[in-house]
Design a protein around this motif. Structure first.
Motif, PDB file in Angstrom:
ATOM      1  N   UNK A  56       0.834  -1.196   0.000  1.00 55.36           N
ATOM      2  CA  UNK A  56       0.000   0.000   0.000  1.00 55.36           C
ATOM      3  C   UNK A  56       0.871   1.249   0.000  1.00 55.36           C
ATOM      4  N   UNK A  57       0.336   2.299  -0.598  1.00 54.04           N
ATOM      5  CA  UNK A  57       0.977   3.594  -0.612  1.00 54.04           C
ATOM      6  C   UNK A  57      -0.087   4.651  -0.312  1.00 54.04           C
ATOM      7  N   UNK A  58       0.203   5.507   0.661  1.00 57.13           N
ATOM      8  CA  UNK A  58      -0.750   6.552   1.047  1.00 57.13           C
ATOM      9  C   UNK A  58      -0.036   7.561   1.934  1.00 57.13           C
ATOM     10  N   UNK A  59      -0.368   8.835   1.744  1.00 56.34           N
ATOM     11  CA  UNK A  59       0.206   9.894   2.578  1.00 56.34           C
ATOM     12  C   UNK A  59      -0.622  10.166   3.823  1.00 56.34           C
ATOM     13  N   UNK A  60      -1.554   9.257   4.175  1.00 53.57           N
ATOM     14  CA  UNK A  60      -2.412   9.477   5.336  1.00 53.57           C
ATOM     15  C   UNK A  60      -3.626  10.299   4.954  1.00 53.57           C
TER      16      UNK A  60
END
Length: 170
Positions: free
Chosen positions: A117-121
């Protein structure tokens, strides 16, 4: 939560998934092919501006999957990437999201790597499922919720140490 202008994410296995955040108070993940997940922070708890959901303290967080409260254990976070792991127990399975590069986190079920997963919050979460892995609807729901609530990725320990030393120098 207001969803009027939220564009669903197109997951390669489960179709449209919507992630909604209510500031640092709560988030919700839902889609036609996955169970609904909610994650809420106790409004009386102290807010950490560095964390999308406002805290990593499990005493102040409640996670529900289709209305059933589940075990959520975010680690405190520190120098190592592993210290930013988040564990969830659901229907006899142990899930873990742990940073493995600067932008990404590895997602496992019972110790088996099933995706990244990739996410900046925020509400824009990207999932990449492992080829040939047995991916279940709950896997997607939990992964998207954890990535959005806590963000993904972390610097390696040596970079954090260099940054700390550089900040201490005049």
């Amino acid at each position: 939560m207001n969803d009027s202008d939220r564009t669903p994410i197109e997951d390669t296995r489960f179709g449209e998934i919507t992630v909604r955040q209510d500031g640092q108070n709560a988030l919700e993940v839902e889609g036609e092919g996955i169970p609904r997940v909610t994650l809420e922070r106790d409004p009386e708890s102290e807010v950490d501006p560095q964390i999308a959901l406002g805290t990593r303290d499990p005493a102040h967080l409640t996670m529900r999957i289709d209305g059933l409260e589940v075990g959520l254990k975010p680690a405190k976070g520190g120098l190592s990437r592993r210290s930013y792991r988040v564990d969830v127990e659901y229907q006899g399975a142990d899930y873990r999201l742990v940073p493995d590069s600067i932008p990404n986190s590895r997602f496992t079920r019972d110790g088996v790597h099933i995706g990244d997963f990739s996410c900046d919050g925020d509400e824009m979460v990207l999932a990449e499922w492992k080829e040939g892995a047995d991916i279940r609807p709950a896997d997607a729901a939990i992964g998207y919720a954890l990535a959005s609530a806590f963000g993904t990725g972390a610097q390696p320990m040596w970079m954090m140490i260099v940054d700390g030393v550089a900040a201490a120098l005049p």
